[in-house]
Design a protein around this motif. Structure first.
Motif, PDB file in Angstrom:
ATOM      1  N   GLY A   1       0.820  -1.222   0.000  1.00 23.42           N
ATOM      2  CA  GLY A   1       0.000   0.000   0.000  1.00 23.42           C
ATOM      3  C   GLY A   1       0.843   1.256   0.000  1.00 23.42           C
ATOM      4  O   GLY A   1       0.379   2.321  -0.370  1.00 23.42           O
ATOM      5  N   LYS A   2       2.103   1.106   0.413  1.00 18.34           N
ATOM      6  CA  LYS A   2       2.979   2.287   0.451  1.00 18.34           C
ATOM      7  C   LYS A   2       3.766   2.443  -0.853  1.00 18.34           C
ATOM      8  O   LYS A   2       4.720   3.210  -0.916  1.00 18.34           O
ATOM      9  CB  LYS A   2       3.956   2.163   1.622  1.00 18.34           C
ATOM     10  N   ARG A   3       3.380   1.689  -1.880  1.00 15.96           N
ATOM     11  CA  ARG A   3       4.118   1.777  -3.141  1.00 15.96           C
ATOM     12  C   ARG A   3       3.928   3.172  -3.766  1.00 15.96           C
ATOM     13  O   ARG A   3       3.067   3.937  -3.330  1.00 15.96           O
ATOM     14  CB  ARG A   3       3.630   0.704  -4.117  1.00 15.96           C
ATOM     15  N   LEU A   4       4.694   3.445  -4.773  1.00 18.76           N
ATOM     16  CA  LEU A   4       4.608   4.754  -5.419  1.00 18.76           C
ATOM     17  C   LEU A   4       3.258   4.905  -6.121  1.00 18.76           C
ATOM     18  O   LEU A   4       2.757   3.967  -6.730  1.00 18.76           O
ATOM     19  CB  LEU A   4       5.724   4.916  -6.457  1.00 18.76           C
ATOM     20  N   THR A   5       2.701   6.100  -6.016  1.00 17.65           N
ATOM     21  CA  THR A   5       1.423   6.368  -6.683  1.00 17.65           C
ATOM     22  C   THR A   5       1.712   6.982  -8.054  1.00 17.65           C
ATOM     23  O   THR A   5       2.856   7.348  -8.351  1.00 17.65           O
ATOM     24  CB  THR A   5       0.601   7.377  -5.881  1.00 17.65           C
TER      25      THR A   5
ATOM     26  N   GLU B   1       9.056  -1.833  -9.386  1.00 19.87           N
ATOM     27  CA  GLU B   1       9.056  -0.426  -8.977  1.00 19.87           C
ATOM     28  C   GLU B   1      10.476   0.138  -9.002  1.00 19.87           C
ATOM     29  O   GLU B   1      10.716   1.225  -9.528  1.00 19.87           O
ATOM     30  CB  GLU B   1       8.453  -0.304  -7.576  1.00 19.87           C
ATOM     31  N   ILE B   2      11.404  -0.624  -8.437  1.00 15.41           N
ATOM     32  CA  ILE B   2      12.800  -0.162  -8.418  1.00 15.41           C
ATOM     33  C   ILE B   2      13.327  -0.022  -9.846  1.00 15.41           C
ATOM     34  O   ILE B   2      13.992   0.948 -10.191  1.00 15.41           O
ATOM     35  CB  ILE B   2      13.678  -1.132  -7.590  1.00 15.41           C
TER      36      ILE B   2
ATOM     37  N   ILE C   1       7.135   0.239 -16.396  1.00 17.33           N
ATOM     38  CA  ILE C   1       6.297  -0.969 -16.348  1.00 17.33           C
ATOM     39  C   ILE C   1       4.981  -0.664 -15.650  1.00 17.33           C
ATOM     40  O   ILE C   1       3.904  -0.947 -16.149  1.00 17.33           O
ATOM     41  CB  ILE C   1       7.013  -2.094 -15.547  1.00 17.33           C
ATOM     42  N   ILE C   2       5.087  -0.066 -14.459  1.00 12.90           N
ATOM     43  CA  ILE C   2       3.905   0.039 -13.595  1.00 12.90           C
ATOM     44  C   ILE C   2       2.932   1.088 -14.095  1.00 12.90           C
ATOM     45  O   ILE C   2       1.732   0.851 -14.142  1.00 12.90           O
ATOM     46  CB  ILE C   2       4.354   0.324 -12.143  1.00 12.90           C
ATOM     47  N   VAL C   3       3.451   2.257 -14.452  1.00 10.94           N
ATOM     48  CA  VAL C   3       2.564   3.350 -14.881  1.00 10.94           C
ATOM     49  C   VAL C   3       1.724   2.934 -16.074  1.00 10.94           C
ATOM     50  O   VAL C   3       0.556   3.303 -16.190  1.00 10.94           O
ATOM     51  CB  VAL C   3       3.400   4.610 -15.233  1.00 10.94           C
TER      52      VAL C   3
END
Lengths: 650, 348
Positions: B19-23, B319-320, B344-346
């Motif tokens: 839950g604390k991952r980058l937004t 994320e990294i 990747i994530i965005v």
């Protein structure tokens, strides 16, 4: 218990006069624009006006500029703006120049800030070597070796062991902190490039002592004085900003106020539509402002306007916006109605009912004279200081708590504190109602059910009135909250309630058939009967089987809701007992100690009960309003009347 | 019984950490940064990386330093989760350490091949020293392949690398070594799954790993065939002998014409259909995007601690990897939109 009478306004005229129209309507402060195209069935000739607002950029730039220098301007009143309007020229270039002047100063300040930050960092780094007793000029004189001062991360220092065979990869630490070692390395001039590369790979951070002169002490004072002169420059820029603001404040306020007005008035154009070089504009105004608007429109050459009552069925279908109008005493409770949803224009405004019932329910459930006075004080503080709408509601609630507190004889939990008062005024031995007496407890529960029955019936009566007013005869006569539902519910209550509690023998077969079974059948076939009564061609269900199945469950749900809504009101009595019980617990705890301990426990207990129970009772009373009563007569699907205004009233 | 309870702590703990991952806002802010230092400051002040980055000198931080710190956080997170995951935590933690060791060995080989093996020391992750049995410091002192084997001591890695002695021209078969090392890693992983998990947990772990390996094989075929024009035999040797793709399907891919042809074969498989739904600029992105989507799904919906644990690690690595991509993009002055496309994530 009403909404403000409003009218729909249609304005038609030449496009050349649209700006005058929008300005006049905007200045009136009572015009709620609506999409003009929604009011016409054939809109093929119309084109929506989507011109870009010419004031947007300048206003936003002004806003950003003011924000960047942390300044705020109050809008001048409209009369003053009217006076200064002719003097406002070249506003675009003024805003641009003012913003540019501010930005230039801010940019200089940012650069100085960066220099100050760099110097501070450098001072901190150089400070690590302040005890070095050497002349930096001598270091620069070295011909054969180069010396580097700086710091290495701990992990890099550990890695240095891998270079144990290279005599020039040696770091001499002088001090250390949590993250780094501080010190120096040196190498012959011809090897320095290679050694620099290795140390750079190990994240060595250089402290540029070679840029400084003299001893460490003088170098540090050089840096400190450089930072001081930068700080002085920063102050100077701050003064320039202040002077600029003092010089331009009045002009900025004038232009900002004028721009805000023009921007808002121009935005009204978005609701208009054009056909050829004509325009149409539609919106809502309070009925009592018709003459004033009419007079303003008559001053314009090509403009014609018509007004129509919002009550007209063709207008009503466009969902006229709603503004509640209530006596000052009831006005705070409009907040609760707004939370649920505003009434539609032709719906009943339940504010007065909420005000009265919430006032009573809260007081009964939270009955204590002392705590009621605290609630009044808290409400006053929330309203006046914190500008909370809820504060205004808490004041009457506190009054109600105090009144019922007197009735139940409770003062901060002291149950016999008011006995002398009863004795002196009414000649009684002690308080009239003692809630924790066993026989009183039953009466309280019965009383709360009776309150529930009364309120459910009142909600049904309001629904009948409201439905008749809206010409919804199905709901008024045949629905579960209409005449049929009222007869069914009251017959059960009086019939069975009277028989159980008072011994009335009125529940006979004809009574059951006429007053219970018949209304139930009417409710079951409410759509069919309503359709026949209103002579609707589609009164007949498509499939009787589906209709009966669906209505069986719906009627079952109605019956269940009659029962649950009535039982829900038991919580009123329950909270009377809970309140008394909680205070009793507080006093049991307090009596375990004496003197100051007793007083402290009573004080903390009271604070705890006021906070916890005040919150609970507030929520529970609101729940009774919304779920047990509102759901019977109120849809709350109205939209708010939001006239175009430049200056928001606080 | 108790071990199951404590394992279940992983579910909530990993989800809380996730839950604390980058937004999305964090990513946009990072993309707006102008330097590595700014990225470091932003991460330190606004994200869960704050703790691990505290005390850094952001004005002069290097990319390598930043990456090492971020990976250190990942290792710390993983260690804290394995602490609760009693059922398979210990074994999975070995997997994670092994993966890091393999990365270090491959990095050392690359530097050796480039003729600057001593450079290894600069980016050697000190945080790994406490966990690994390899003497990482000695990897910076190697001068040739023999030294490398000696540095690896009596580990399994030495045994795996011995057949890959450089040829007479000094050419090192890096692709072969990479395949051998990762095959060893995956075989270990599948062994742990088979031995310590069963039922749905095993199925979900297999799904995560096998789909990742399938798509990695696909990417390798594309890369070796299109970029390196390698012969079919060489390509076959470079593939991982795991995953769901049967040999004849991999042969079909190897024989297919061009990237479109290989992709068309992939599209005939169930994993391919799912994976090709993702927008991608190049073949290598597919496996990472698919893997992230898979793991993101399992973090939300899986009830098995081991699955959530592995999923958390994969998503954190994504994320990294995205942060490093942003840093690289900033360093090479790429346009923000260009950098964003590579994330990747965005774009998931």
């Amino acid at each position: 218990m009403a909404v403000v009478k409003i009218k729909i306004l249609n304005v038609i005229g030449r496009l050349s006069e649209l700006d005058e129209v929008t300005t006049a309507l905007g200045k009136s402060g009572v015009f709620h624009p609506d999409n003009a195209l929604a009011f016409y069935s054939d809109t093929s000739e119309f084109i929506p006006l989507n011109d870009e607002n010419p004031y947007t950029d300048a206003l936003h730039l002004m806003d950003e500029t003011l924000k960047s220098i942390d300044r705020h301007v109050d809008l001048l009143n409209s009369r003053t703006v009217e006076k200064i309007a002719p003097t406002i020229k070249n506003w675009r270039s003024y805003v641009k120049n003012f913003s540019a002047s501010v930005n230039n100063l801010l940019k200089s300040r940012d650069e100085i800030d960066k220099k100050i930050a760099d110097d501070s960092r450098e001072l901190e780094k150089v400070g690590r070597f302040k005890d070095l007793d050497l002349n930096l000029d001598d270091l620069r004189e070295c011909k054969f070796i180069k010396i580097r001062f700086g710091s290495l991360p701990h992990e890099s220092y550990d890695k240095l062991a891998s270079y144990d065979k290279d005599p020039y990869v040696v770091f001499f630490p002088g001090s250390r902190d949590e993250e780094r070692y501080w010190g120096m390395y040196c190498a012959p001039t011809e090897r320095i490039a290679e050694v620099d590369r290795i140390f750079s790979g190990l994240y060595f951070e250089r402290t540029r002592l070679h840029e400084l002169t003299g001893t460490m002490k003088t170098a540090l004072s050089q840096l400190a004085s450089r930072r001081e002169s930068e700080a002085a420059q920063r102050e100077e820029i701050g003064r320039q900003l202040d002077n600029l603001w003092e010089k331009e404040k009045q002009t900025v306020q004038n232009i900002y106020s004028w721009l805000s007005e023009e921007y808002v008035y121009y935005n009204i154009r978005r609701y208009a539509a054009r056909y050829g070089d004509n325009f149409i504009l539609t919106g809502w105004i309070p009925a009592d402002r018709e003459n004033q608007i009419q007079a303003q429109m008559n001053e314009l050459q090509t403009v014609k306007c018509t007004f129509d009552h919002a009550e007209n069925p063709e207008v009503l279908m466009h969902s006229p916006p709603v503004k509640l109008k209530n006596k000052k005493l009831f006005r705070p409770f409009e907040y609760f109605v707004e939370i649920y949803g505003l009434p539609s224009y032709d719906e009943i405004d339940p504010t007065v009912l909420v005000a009265i019932t919430y006032f009573l329910l809260f007081g009964i459930m939270f009955a204590d004279l002392g705590q009621g006075l605290c609630v009044i004080a808290a409400g006053y503080y929330m309203w006046k200081k914190l500008k909370m709408k809820l504060g205004r509601i808490l004041i009457p609630c506190g009054v109600s708590s105090s009144f019922f507190g007197i009735l139940f004889g409770s003062f901060f939990g002291f149950e016999h504190f008011l006995d002398p008062f009863y004795h002196a005024v009414f000649g009684l031995e002690e308080k009239p109602i003692s809630v924790l007496e066993p026989e009183t407890t039953n009466y309280i529960i019965l009383f709360s059910v009776a309150v529930g029955i009364s309120l459910v019936m009142i909600a049904m009566l309001i629904n009948i009135y409201s439905s008749l007013k809206r010409k919804n005869y199905t709901n008024a006569f045949f629905g579960p909250n209409g005449v049929a539902g009222l007869i069914f519910y009251s017959s059960i209550v009086f019939g069975f309630g009277g028989q159980i509690l008072l011994g009335w023998k009125i529940v006979t077969l004809p009574y059951v058939l006429c007053l219970i079974v018949l209304p139930l059948i009417v409710m079951f076939f409410r759509e069919v009967l309503g359709g026949l009564a209103e002579a609707r061609p589609d009164w007949k269900p498509e499939k009787w089987g589906d209709y009966i199945m669906q209505n069986f469950f719906e009627v079952f749900e109605f019956l269940l809701s009659f029962l649950t809504n009535t039982m829900s009101f038991i919580r009123v009595g329950a909270f009377v007992l809970v309140h008394a019980g909680m205070m009793m617990v507080v006093f049991m705890l307090a009596e375990m100690s004496s003197g100051l301990g007793f007083a402290l426990i009573v004080l903390i207990g009271n604070i705890f009960v006021i906070a916890l129970e005040g919150l609970l009772v507030g929520i529970q009373a609101l729940r009774l309003e919304f779920y047990e009563m509102f759901s019977r007569f109120f849809d709350g699907e109205g939209r708010p009347f939001l006239p175009v205004v430049v200056r928001q009233e606080s | 019984m108790f071990s199951e309870f404590s394992s279940n702590v992983v579910l909530s703990k990993a989800r809380a950490m996730y839950g604390k991952r980058l937004t999305e806002q964090n990513y946009n802010d990072l993309l707006a940064c102008q330097s590595v230092g700014e990225v470091a400051v932003y991460l330190k002040d606004n994200t869960a990386y704050g703790k691990v980055l505290s005390g850094i000198e952001e004005s002069e931080i290097h990319r390598g330093q930043l990456e090492a710190k971020l990976r250190q956080k990942l290792l710390e997170d993983y260690a804290s989760l394995c602490h609760y995951e009693i059922t398979v935590g210990e074994h999975f933690s070995q997997y994670f350490i092994k993966r890091n060791e393999i990365d270090q060995i491959l990095r050392a080989i690359l530097l050796l091949d480039a003729g600057m093996p001593e450079e290894y020391l600069f980016n050697m992750p000190s945080y790994l020293l406490r966990h690994t049995k390899i003497d990482l410091k000695s990897l910076s002192k190697i001068k040739n392949f023999e030294d490398l084997l000696r540095a690896l001591g009596h580990t399994d890695y030495r045994r795996l690398l011995e057949p890959f002695q450089p040829d007479e021209n000094g050419w090192i078969n890096y692709t072969g070594i990479e395949s051998a090392l990762y095959s060893y890693l995956y075989s270990n992983m599948f062994r742990i799954i088979q031995k310590y998990t069963h039922g749905e947990a095993a199925a979900q772990l297999n799904d995560i790993l096998k789909s990742f390996i399938d798509l990695t094989n696909f990417t390798r075929i594309v890369r070796l065939k299109i970029s390196y024009h390698a012969d079919p035999e060489f390509i076959k040797k470079a593939l991982f002998p795991y995953g769901t793709f049967k040999e004849h399907l991999l042969d079909k891919m190897i024989e297919a014409e061009g990237e479109e042809g290989i992709t068309a074969v992939l599209e005939t498989t169930e994993i391919g259909k799912r994976a090709l739904k993702f927008e991608h600029g190049y073949a290598g992105e597919i496996q990472r995007r698919m893997n992230f989507r898979n793991c993101h799904h399992y973090i939300d919906f899986s009830t098995h601690p081991s699955v959530v644990l592995i999923s958390y690690i994969f998503t954190s690595e994504a994320e990294i990897s995205d942060i490093i991509t942003i840093v690289e993009g900033i360093r090479y002055r790429l346009a923000t939109d260009e950098i964003k496309k590579l994330l990747i994530i965005v774009n998931n």
